[in-house]
Motif scaffolding. Sequence first.
Motif, PDB file in Angstrom:
ATOM      1  N   ASN A  92       0.826  -1.212   0.000  1.00 21.42           N
ATOM      2  CA  ASN A  92       0.000   0.000   0.000  1.00 21.42           C
ATOM      3  C   ASN A  92       0.860   1.262   0.000  1.00 21.42           C
ATOM      4  O   ASN A  92       0.536   2.249  -0.678  1.00 21.42           O
ATOM      5  N   ALA A  93       1.971   1.236   0.748  1.00 16.37           N
ATOM      6  CA  ALA A  93       2.840   2.412   0.822  1.00 16.37           C
ATOM      7  C   ALA A  93       3.473   2.723  -0.527  1.00 16.37           C
ATOM      8  O   ALA A  93       3.496   3.889  -0.959  1.00 16.37           O
ATOM      9  N   VAL A  94       3.988   1.701  -1.224  1.00 19.18           N
ATOM     10  CA  VAL A  94       4.648   1.968  -2.504  1.00 19.18           C
ATOM     11  C   VAL A  94       3.637   2.334  -3.581  1.00 19.18           C
ATOM     12  O   VAL A  94       3.939   3.144  -4.468  1.00 19.18           O
ATOM     13  N   VAL A  95       2.435   1.778  -3.508  1.00 19.12           N
ATOM     14  CA  VAL A  95       1.406   2.165  -4.478  1.00 19.12           C
ATOM     15  C   VAL A  95       0.976   3.609  -4.251  1.00 19.12           C
ATOM     16  O   VAL A  95       0.802   4.377  -5.205  1.00 19.12           O
ATOM     17  N   LEU A  96       0.824   4.003  -2.993  1.00 21.68           N
ATOM     18  CA  LEU A  96       0.472   5.389  -2.685  1.00 21.68           C
ATOM     19  C   LEU A  96       1.556   6.340  -3.196  1.00 21.68           C
ATOM     20  O   LEU A  96       1.262   7.333  -3.865  1.00 21.68           O
ATOM     21  N   LEU A  97       2.820   6.025  -2.888  1.00 23.91           N
ATOM     22  CA  LEU A  97       3.926   6.879  -3.329  1.00 23.91           C
ATOM     23  C   LEU A  97       4.038   6.888  -4.853  1.00 23.91           C
ATOM     24  O   LEU A  97       4.242   7.943  -5.463  1.00 23.91           O
ATOM     25  N   GLY A  98       3.899   5.713  -5.463  1.00 26.51           N
ATOM     26  CA  GLY A  98       4.007   5.632  -6.917  1.00 26.51           C
ATOM     27  C   GLY A  98       2.920   6.407  -7.621  1.00 26.51           C
ATOM     28  O   GLY A  98       3.175   7.098  -8.618  1.00 26.51           O
ATOM     29  N   SER A  99       1.691   6.334  -7.131  1.00 26.81           N
ATOM     30  CA  SER A  99       0.596   7.073  -7.763  1.00 26.81           C
ATOM     31  C   SER A  99       0.762   8.576  -7.551  1.00 26.81           C
ATOM     32  O   SER A  99       0.468   9.376  -8.447  1.00 26.81           O
ATOM     33  N   LEU A 100       1.256   8.962  -6.380  1.00 24.55           N
ATOM     34  CA  LEU A 100       1.509  10.385  -6.120  1.00 24.55           C
ATOM     35  C   LEU A 100       2.531  10.944  -7.111  1.00 24.55           C
ATOM     36  O   LEU A 100       2.345  12.016  -7.694  1.00 24.55           O
ATOM     37  N   LEU A 101       3.625  10.190  -7.321  1.00 25.76           N
ATOM     38  CA  LEU A 101       4.652  10.630  -8.265  1.00 25.76           C
ATOM     39  C   LEU A 101       4.147  10.580  -9.705  1.00 25.76           C
ATOM     40  O   LEU A 101       4.495  11.447 -10.521  1.00 25.76           O
ATOM     41  N   GLN A 102       3.350   9.560 -10.027  1.00 25.71           N
ATOM     42  CA  GLN A 102       2.825   9.435 -11.388  1.00 25.71           C
ATOM     43  C   GLN A 102       2.012  10.672 -11.763  1.00 25.71           C
ATOM     44  O   GLN A 102       2.128  11.197 -12.873  1.00 25.71           O
ATOM     45  N   VAL A 103       1.203  11.140 -10.834  1.00 26.55           N
ATOM     46  CA  VAL A 103       0.373  12.313 -11.110  1.00 26.55           C
ATOM     47  C   VAL A 103       1.207  13.591 -11.059  1.00 26.55           C
ATOM     48  O   VAL A 103       0.977  14.523 -11.836  1.00 26.55           O
ATOM     49  N   SER A 104       2.207  13.641 -10.180  1.00 30.00           N
ATOM     50  CA  SER A 104       2.970  14.883  -9.973  1.00 30.00           C
ATOM     51  C   SER A 104       3.996  15.124 -11.065  1.00 30.00           C
ATOM     52  O   SER A 104       4.120  16.248 -11.573  1.00 30.00           O
ATOM     53  N   ILE A 105       4.760  14.084 -11.429  1.00 27.45           N
ATOM     54  CA  ILE A 105       5.870  14.287 -12.370  1.00 27.45           C
ATOM     55  C   ILE A 105       5.749  13.444 -13.634  1.00 27.45           C
ATOM     56  O   ILE A 105       6.635  13.484 -14.490  1.00 27.45           O
ATOM     57  N   GLY A 106       4.664  12.656 -13.769  1.00 25.97           N
ATOM     58  CA  GLY A 106       4.424  11.933 -15.015  1.00 25.97           C
ATOM     59  C   GLY A 106       4.903  10.500 -15.034  1.00 25.97           C
ATOM     60  O   GLY A 106       4.631   9.777 -15.999  1.00 25.97           O
TER      61      GLY A 106
END
Length: 320
Positions: A92-106
Amino acid sequence: MKTEHACIDTTYRVARPSSALLGLHASDTDRYPGEFSDGQRQRISSARALNPDLIVCDKPVSTLTPTGGKRQRAQWTVPPSTVSIWGFLLLNAVVLLGSLLQVSIGFGLGLIAAPVLAVVEPTLVPVVNLLLAVGITSAVLVQDGTHLDLRGAGWALTGRVPGTLAGAALVALLPARPLAFLVVAMVVFGVLATVWGFRPRPTRKAVVVAGAMSGLMGTATSIGGPPMAMMWQQFAGPRLRSTMGAFFLVGSAMSLTALTISGSVDLHNLRYALFLAPAAALGVLLARPIGKHLDVHHTRVAAMTLALAGATILLVQQFV
């Protein structure tokens, strides 16, 4: 009781040519159904179904043993029984971080989450990441869709088609260990490409080739961002996010279709995607307020470091 004996007797007559394979003997005609083991009852039921006019399958899990039924129900517990509570929290932690970065920096979901998914539960790669990517990239398009480079995304998707087919073939043919090595290789490639700062000209041919590479990498490992990030790195933030979002939305759907046809998508993957979807949604919601305070350069360095750490752990795990 006569009826029960008749069923067993009929079973034995029908299955007599393969009685040794089924584990049946002549004396079995004198036994009641309840006297057979679970495995024997399953084999008897299979034998009775030879050349039937009609088979009615009602309540397929109703005859499971108490242990088997408990295992079946445990598949839907949170966390799923196949991982520990700590493993589930890490996912859950890596998915949360990964989705945050995906939206923020592409980019970020595949690069960061794929190695960790492969360490905690190898069967989740690449399907779960691709399923989550569909929802995340849809959110990106809702936010930044007006900046989409439709022509560029179209040419990239043209190249993605053959790459997707090749990637699906790799997933169907490769065992878990070679697939883990492929995930590590894709992470290293993505990090090196980002650090190197190679800036190819986004010509039509180059975009098609990059799309094919992304299709191969994304379908096989869920890490398809690096080729497109290199190709479109000159785009401004909203244009980069929306164009990559459109490409990955359609591309992920293509990959999932190919993987489904090849038999690589199952209920196990769908269940985990459902359990991890809230973490992905939370990452999307936090991306805008947190993204305003992120330094893009430092964020990319941190993402690369986390990706390499995950890949290193995955690589070591293959030799332990």
